[in-house]
Design an enzyme around this catalytic site. Sequence first.
Site, PDB file in Angstrom:
ATOM      1  CG  ASP A   1      43.026  39.182  45.776  1.00 37.67           C
ATOM      2  OD1 ASP A   1      43.575  39.938  45.164  1.00 37.67           O
ATOM      3  OD2 ASP A   1      43.289  38.221  46.336  1.00 37.67           O
TER       4      ASP A   1
ATOM      5  CD  GLU B   1      45.564  39.657  52.171  1.00 33.04           C
ATOM      6  OE1 GLU B   1      46.669  39.928  51.622  1.00 33.04           O
ATOM      7  OE2 GLU B   1      44.762  38.972  51.573  1.00 33.04           O
TER       8      GLU B   1
ATOM      9  CD  GLU C   1      47.078  35.700  43.877  1.00 34.86           C
ATOM     10  OE1 GLU C   1      47.512  37.257  43.938  1.00 34.86           O
ATOM     11  OE2 GLU C   1      46.766  35.284  45.293  1.00 34.86           O
TER      12      GLU C   1
END
Length: 820
Positions: free
Chosen positions: A468, A398, A496
């Site tokens: 994830d 990323e 998240e």
Amino acid sequence: MRIAFAQGLLVRPGFSIVALAVALTAFACGGDGPGPGPSTDSPASGGSGVGGNATASGGGAPTGSGGISTGSGGNPPTGSGASVGSGGDPGSGGMLGADEEYPFPANAADETGADLWLRFPTLPIPLRLAEYQAAFTHVVSEGASPTLDIAETELVEGLSGLTGQTVAAAAAPTGAGAVVIGTLASSPIVAGLPFASELPALGPEGYRVSTADIGGQSTVVVAANSDVGVLYGSYALLRHLQSHSSLADLSLTSSPKIKMRLLNHWDNLDRSVERGYAGQSLWNWGALPGTISPRYVEYARANASIGINGTVLTNVNADADVLTASYLAKVKALADVFRPYGIKVYLTARFSAPQEIGGLSTYQPSDPGVQQWWADKADEIYGLIPDFGGFLVKANSEGQPGPQDHVDGANMLAQALEPHGGIVMWRAFVYAENSPQDRIKQAYDEFQPTDGDYEANAMIQVKNGPLDFQPREPFHPLFGAMPETPLVLELQVTKEYLGQDTHLAYLGSMWQEILEADTYASGAGSTVARVVDGTVHGYEHTAIAGVANIGEDVNWTGSQFNQANWYAFGRMAWDPDISAEAVAEEWVRQTLSNDPLVVGPVTELMMASHQTLVDYMTPLGLVHIMGTDHHYGPAPWVNDQSRAEWNPFYYHKADTQGIGFDRTAAGSNAVDQYAAEVTQLYGTRASTPDALLLFFHRVGWGETLASGRSLWEELVHRYSLGVDGVGVMRDAWASVEDRVDGARFADVAEFLQIQHYEARWWRDACLTYFASVGGQTVPSGYAAPANNLSFYQGLSCPPDVKKPRCSQINSGEPSPAITP
Ligand code: GCW
């Protein structure tokens, strides 16, 4: 079956009492452990649980994380003081709770949540209070160190609070009621205990708390091999007492199964927190090192009380500046605060730091200048912080810089740290920018072949699942596949993808699913827990990491119930075999109340909460259908992102025929990365638990599932169960009104109301979208979606983090979604 908390229930208009009674009945049963089948109709059912050992014998029996049972079953609370005791805490011994009647609290004082689980109100039950008052009159610390001083102070303050009388520190036991604390080396009393010879086997952090005859007096002793072991034992004793448990046969003996139990802060130097929902970073870099916030001490204390022994202060998306001299002085100041609590400090290392702050022309590990730079940097850090833990690194992922080869990068840092005893934790969260390969296969493909190539002090840090931090994923196939390389299990405490600060989702049950999952690496029973604690492969270093949910907010975590996830992470890191339910119950007792009419319903709602969230967000193995970037609300339709795997569509591929990602041999063959037993289980449509169905298989809309419903009907059913499950959680919470303080009650009630609206938002947005692409309609027996697809596609609520984020969807009654 127990329906204790139905008493005094507040029933909302529009929700039929019959439906509620059915829901509550379902909610309160199902405590018989492993659920036999894949699906039941109760919102709180464990039917979708993946079950850690579901792979054993190919039966796929879900363990049912949502199958909930608080209490030993034989003691139905009647409102007149029955106890709600769990099977006990394997790490602490004994049944929790008391049998006395709890008085209705008259106007409990409002609380902010700032005290977390470290609350010591005087017992409101007279018999147990008298027992404690007699047992605890003074605290004797044999030995002197900052850590022993903390243990002594904690006991003096905690015991004074719980007993409502002054419990003072004393130099020696005098008469009845002494608590003696010390180590084999520091305390003649400990060294003279009948069980003294058994203490060394407890290791450097273990403890034993029990009663011993000292000078003719029955005395509580907290004994360990090290000062921090004494501190852990002191917290264990307080936890036992905060749960109002009996002192008869007191015996709390425990050692951690995992050596490094770490929080990972994704905190930036500007005090923003990546995926943080609790305000700014605690670390006030501008004021450090001169100003030490009292919250640093409170933070250390909270962590020590649950056994966390390390903290990575900075974001894995790293800033090299933290490695400069001026920041290292600040890091040292924090390390000095944390040290007496047994907590080591770690930092994230930006791989390009030698170039960015060192002035070198390269940062590649083949360059001797780069190697020397890191060796010098390690020397500098250890000169300031002799017990510095090491580096955590996100490289080549990323947009983060990295080496050409993971092994070279990890080994260079490991070599720099080795002379000082430090560890490097190298993350396996990688996926290529332009790869046609199934994203979830890439980490395994990149790292598994490197097994055995790393220095002894290098570890590979692996997220619990291959994608994830989704609401539910299978375990990561690297677990069990790297026998020569110690793996760190990375969990995400901050939610998240699970409703962030606002939605109530207790993660203990999700983590238990992961920890119990069987990798079959070395035959049946090679669970993720046994891999991570080193048993399966004999790892020398063992570690577990939790991405922290902590910030500057008064309540630390952005919501009252998110505190429970911090708590559970620590307790499960210490003992990955502890049951999520036992942990939830402990937390409730310490944080809210010991009244069975609070402990029962709140523990049950916590245990149901994760499955409920999965149902209304991503049932049946769906993943990553959240809104782009913020990951908050539903957006399964998104398919315009530049990278294929950033699009929700990539993960479900819904069309006129069906839905799901084929990861069998006929598809991406990701199943092949697991051991043969697991490949067989998940590679076969019939044996794949419904909970992971669409993760591994592409299924036609009309195909029949084990429930007898078609896939489409099951999807509608699950989404609807999820919405109604939040209704049940709200009713359970309503039942404790006035039994907990008004301020925290209102905080939680307000968030649950938002969660209920947003559960319906998730359901209706996803169902209208899938119906439109699949040519389906919502069958009778289920509420029609509140709005049409274009309404949901037109919403742009998050990332505004004020609550509620999306007032357009907040109206009416979300339940019942399954209509009578
Ligand atoms: O889930 C993703 C998050 C990123 C995070 C990344 C990671 C720190 O959306 O915010 O970056 O995972 O784990 O590295």
